[in-house]
Design a protein around this motif. Sequence first.
Motif, PDB file in Angstrom:
ATOM      1  N   LYS A 352       0.825  -1.186   0.109  1.00  0.00           N
ATOM      2  CA  LYS A 352      -0.016   0.019   0.112  1.00  0.00           C
ATOM      3  C   LYS A 352       0.988   1.227  -0.190  1.00  0.00           C
ATOM      4  CE  LYS A 352      -4.279  -1.781   1.946  1.00  0.00           C
ATOM      5  NZ  LYS A 352      -5.213  -1.203   3.325  1.00  0.00           N
ATOM      6  N   ARG A 353       1.860   1.320   0.846  1.00  0.00           N
ATOM      7  CA  ARG A 353       2.802   2.452   0.813  1.00  0.00           C
ATOM      8  C   ARG A 353       3.327   2.814  -0.490  1.00  0.00           C
ATOM      9  NH1 ARG A 353       5.659   1.254   6.489  1.00  0.00           N
ATOM     10  NH2 ARG A 353       3.726   2.046   8.155  1.00  0.00           N
ATOM     11  N   SER A 354       3.854   1.550  -1.200  1.00  0.00           N
ATOM     12  CA  SER A 354       4.404   1.660  -2.394  1.00  0.00           C
ATOM     13  C   SER A 354       3.377   2.319  -3.497  1.00  0.00           C
ATOM     14  CB  SER A 354       4.865   0.266  -3.090  1.00  0.00           C
ATOM     15  OG  SER A 354       5.576   0.501  -4.147  1.00  0.00           O
ATOM     16  N   ALA A 355       2.139   1.842  -3.455  1.00  0.00           N
ATOM     17  CA  ALA A 355       1.338   2.343  -4.269  1.00  0.00           C
ATOM     18  C   ALA A 355       1.120   3.936  -4.011  1.00  0.00           C
ATOM     19  CB  ALA A 355      -0.072   1.648  -3.966  1.00  0.00           C
ATOM     20  N   MET A 356       1.038   4.279  -2.722  1.00  0.00           N
ATOM     21  CA  MET A 356       0.908   5.621  -2.375  1.00  0.00           C
ATOM     22  C   MET A 356       1.994   6.467  -2.980  1.00  0.00           C
ATOM     23  SD  MET A 356      -0.307   5.337   1.533  1.00  0.00           S
ATOM     24  CE  MET A 356      -0.353   6.959   1.986  1.00  0.00           C
ATOM     25  N   ARG A 357       3.411   5.949  -2.930  1.00  0.00           N
ATOM     26  CA  ARG A 357       4.417   6.833  -3.399  1.00  0.00           C
ATOM     27  C   ARG A 357       4.266   6.910  -4.941  1.00  0.00           C
ATOM     28  NH1 ARG A 357       7.113   3.740   0.757  1.00  0.00           N
ATOM     29  NH2 ARG A 357       7.698   2.151  -0.645  1.00  0.00           N
ATOM     30  N   ALA A 358       3.799   5.785  -5.442  1.00  0.00           N
ATOM     31  CA  ALA A 358       3.633   5.943  -7.023  1.00  0.00           C
ATOM     32  C   ALA A 358       2.640   6.781  -7.350  1.00  0.00           C
ATOM     33  CB  ALA A 358       3.052   4.416  -7.629  1.00  0.00           C
ATOM     34  N   LEU A 359       1.493   7.254  -6.766  1.00  0.00           N
ATOM     35  CA  LEU A 359       0.599   8.130  -7.030  1.00  0.00           C
ATOM     36  C   LEU A 359       1.145   9.602  -6.682  1.00  0.00           C
ATOM     37  CD1 LEU A 359      -2.591   6.327  -5.422  1.00  0.00           C
ATOM     38  CD2 LEU A 359      -2.238   6.739  -7.901  1.00  0.00           C
ATOM     39  N   GLN A 360       1.742   9.743  -5.615  1.00  0.00           N
ATOM     40  CA  GLN A 360       2.300  10.993  -5.375  1.00  0.00           C
ATOM     41  C   GLN A 360       3.459  11.398  -6.489  1.00  0.00           C
ATOM     42  OE1 GLN A 360       3.783  10.227  -1.618  1.00  0.00           O
ATOM     43  NE2 GLN A 360       1.823  10.776  -0.409  1.00  0.00           N
ATOM     44  N   ALA A 361       4.225  10.438  -6.879  1.00  0.00           N
ATOM     45  CA  ALA A 361       5.224  10.694  -7.951  1.00  0.00           C
ATOM     46  C   ALA A 361       4.526  11.073  -9.261  1.00  0.00           C
ATOM     47  CB  ALA A 361       6.089   9.505  -8.249  1.00  0.00           C
ATOM     48  N   ALA A 362       3.452  10.508  -9.233  1.00  0.00           N
ATOM     49  CA  ALA A 362       2.660  10.762 -10.449  1.00  0.00           C
ATOM     50  C   ALA A 362       1.931  12.224 -10.513  1.00  0.00           C
ATOM     51  CB  ALA A 362       1.662   9.672 -11.196  1.00  0.00           C
ATOM     52  N   GLY A 363       1.934  12.930  -9.310  1.00  0.00           N
ATOM     53  CA  GLY A 363       1.211  14.135  -9.156  1.00  0.00           C
ATOM     54  C   GLY A 363      -0.272  13.921  -8.664  1.00  0.00           C
ATOM     55  N   GLU A 364      -0.569  12.938  -8.204  1.00  0.00           N
ATOM     56  CA  GLU A 364      -2.097  12.541  -7.865  1.00  0.00           C
ATOM     57  C   GLU A 364      -2.001  12.335  -6.421  1.00  0.00           C
ATOM     58  OE1 GLU A 364      -3.586   9.280 -10.124  1.00  0.00           O
ATOM     59  OE2 GLU A 364      -2.480   9.673 -11.869  1.00  0.00           O
ATOM     60  N   LYS A 365      -3.180  12.498  -5.974  1.00  0.00           N
ATOM     61  CA  LYS A 365      -3.674  12.716  -4.693  1.00  0.00           C
ATOM     62  C   LYS A 365      -3.718  10.866  -4.299  1.00  0.00           C
ATOM     63  CE  LYS A 365      -5.940  16.823  -3.546  1.00  0.00           C
ATOM     64  NZ  LYS A 365      -7.165  17.363  -2.946  1.00  0.00           N
ATOM     65  N   PRO A 366      -3.179  10.339  -3.234  1.00  0.00           N
ATOM     66  CA  PRO A 366      -3.090   9.004  -2.928  1.00  0.00           C
ATOM     67  C   PRO A 366      -4.553   8.396  -2.019  1.00  0.00           C
ATOM     68  CG  PRO A 366      -1.647   9.883  -1.478  1.00  0.00           C
ATOM     69  CD  PRO A 366      -2.077  11.025  -2.417  1.00  0.00           C
ATOM     70  N   LEU A 367      -5.584   8.778  -2.745  1.00  0.00           N
ATOM     71  CA  LEU A 367      -6.952   8.665  -1.968  1.00  0.00           C
ATOM     72  C   LEU A 367      -6.859   7.166  -1.615  1.00  0.00           C
ATOM     73  CD1 LEU A 367      -9.390  10.738  -4.563  1.00  0.00           C
ATOM     74  CD2 LEU A 367      -8.195  11.379  -2.186  1.00  0.00           C
ATOM     75  N   PRO A 368      -7.612   6.794  -0.409  1.00  0.00           N
ATOM     76  CA  PRO A 368      -7.630   5.472  -0.104  1.00  0.00           C
ATOM     77  C   PRO A 368      -8.280   4.669  -0.893  1.00  0.00           C
ATOM     78  CG  PRO A 368      -8.170   7.009   1.683  1.00  0.00           C
ATOM     79  CD  PRO A 368      -8.001   7.694   0.509  1.00  0.00           C
ATOM     80  N   THR A 370      -8.379   4.793  -4.147  1.00  0.00           N
ATOM     81  CA  THR A 370      -7.432   4.654  -5.491  1.00  0.00           C
ATOM     82  C   THR A 370      -6.386   3.763  -5.015  1.00  0.00           C
ATOM     83  OG1 THR A 370      -7.959   6.713  -6.061  1.00  0.00           O
ATOM     84  CG2 THR A 370      -5.969   5.648  -7.011  1.00  0.00           C
ATOM     85  N   VAL A 371      -5.752   3.684  -4.002  1.00  0.00           N
ATOM     86  CA  VAL A 371      -4.649   2.823  -3.611  1.00  0.00           C
ATOM     87  C   VAL A 371      -5.089   1.512  -3.268  1.00  0.00           C
ATOM     88  CG1 VAL A 371      -3.188   2.507  -1.492  1.00  0.00           C
ATOM     89  CG2 VAL A 371      -3.351   4.758  -2.242  1.00  0.00           C
ATOM     90  N   GLN A 372      -6.351   1.246  -2.741  1.00  0.00           N
ATOM     91  CA  GLN A 372      -6.988  -0.014  -2.589  1.00  0.00           C
ATOM     92  C   GLN A 372      -7.162  -0.725  -3.911  1.00  0.00           C
ATOM     93  OE1 GLN A 372      -7.181  -1.661   0.726  1.00  0.00           O
ATOM     94  NE2 GLN A 372      -7.270  -3.188  -0.890  1.00  0.00           N
ATOM     95  N   ARG A 373      -7.722  -0.004  -4.703  1.00  0.00           N
ATOM     96  CA  ARG A 373      -8.055  -0.553  -6.145  1.00  0.00           C
ATOM     97  C   ARG A 373      -6.672  -0.838  -7.012  1.00  0.00           C
ATOM     98  NH1 ARG A 373     -10.759   3.467  -7.882  1.00  0.00           N
ATOM     99  NH2 ARG A 373      -9.148   4.610  -8.813  1.00  0.00           N
ATOM    100  N   MET A 374      -5.589  -0.259  -6.688  1.00  0.00           N
ATOM    101  CA  MET A 374      -4.098  -0.606  -7.234  1.00  0.00           C
ATOM    102  C   MET A 374      -3.638  -1.815  -6.692  1.00  0.00           C
ATOM    103  SD  MET A 374      -2.457   3.121  -7.471  1.00  0.00           S
ATOM    104  CE  MET A 374      -0.946   2.703  -7.923  1.00  0.00           C
ATOM    105  N   VAL A 375      -3.993  -1.877  -5.191  1.00  0.00           N
ATOM    106  CA  VAL A 375      -3.300  -3.137  -4.274  1.00  0.00           C
ATOM    107  C   VAL A 375      -4.015  -4.252  -4.848  1.00  0.00           C
ATOM    108  CG1 VAL A 375      -3.214  -3.903  -2.094  1.00  0.00           C
ATOM    109  CG2 VAL A 375      -2.346  -1.689  -2.689  1.00  0.00           C
TER     110      VAL A 375
END
Length: 396
Positions: A352-368, A370-375
């Motif tokens: 989950k933390r890795s997904a959050m960092r990926a979103l932040q690196a892409a300039g997106e908000k790490p909404l819960p 969105t993170v859960q969907r990626m995981v």
Amino acid sequence: TLQQIVDYIAGKAGAVEGVVKKKSDALGETLGKPSATHFQHRAYPNVPRVEAFLQYLPQPDQLDWPRAADDTALVVSDGTHWTPTLIQSLAATGYRVICLQLPVTLVPQREASFPAGTQLIQLADTEESTLQRCLAELAGEVRHVFHLHPHLRFPLGKLGLQFDREKAIIKAIFLLAKLLKPTLNKNASQGRCSFCCITRMDGAMGRQNPGTVAIGGGAFFGLTKSLNLEWPKVFCRSIDLAPQLDTSVGAEAVLAEWRDADRRLTEIAYAADGKRYTLATRPSADLGATPLNAPITTESVFLVTGGAKGITADCVRAMAETFRCKFILVGRSALGTEPSWAQDQEAGTVLKRSAMRALQAAGEKPLPRTVQRMVNAVQSQREIRQTLSDVQAMGA
């Protein structure tokens, strides 16, 4: 895990592990073909096995109850002469009868002579709003419902010919039950209220179907069983009449069931000879030591729908371990390459933390969400790959 749940239930049932045996096949070995696998299934001595059968019943004892002048019975027409015959019998008991006719695309209405005073309502469609409006416009409250399900047939081998039509009829009656629930349950405290479904499958609740009679009517037996539990004060019953029964005999049988004093029964059948039955169960033979002689070889191929995850994956693993056969797994999830942010990341918080960092690196908000969907997408892919790896490791 799912496996732990299965093992727990199997233990409670006294499960005895199955035995897999390879049966030598001299002819097969000579031809260079793999021998068949024979599997003796698990035995569950603590779980009794029963089979259903038709149990003869005597004619029902008749219950009488007081009726008010505006007591109303609603009959859903099957489009044949059965409907006016039943309406005539109900009217003779003093009830005001309303005949509800489903759209002609579902139930064509034949010309029939209805008793004087019968109110006919023709529905244009079976939408819930239409049914609700129709019931609201009725004069008086409905205390009894009789659905006459049409006897539908199809050419041998074309089982699905009537599926869509029956499905629409069944849905309409389920909606009718939903809309009439408050009225029937309220009035049941003042005298008998009922919800009855009448089919004409084979007079044996489908057990003697010749293979050309639509079976959708069996759904009403499940409906009335459920209603009988949810509406304890309302009399709910389904009745299957043999198609060969004369209409007057059938109408008398329906009224006899409607007035039955025994409320424990929920399903009744009348055979062609007029005899009355219900479904009962009796112990079946113990299959604990019966081998399943399945001619499955390592060359057998199984097409498995439902993908390579969850319980489907567990079933495939068990079959692969037992039979070493081949599988074609069909599912909706495409097997793709794992995204770089997820590679070498453990499931759970780390992923989950890795997904959050990926979103932040892409300039997106790490909404819960969105993170859960990626995981979830990554975990789904990993589960599919694990299933494929397990099956291949078992030699399948």
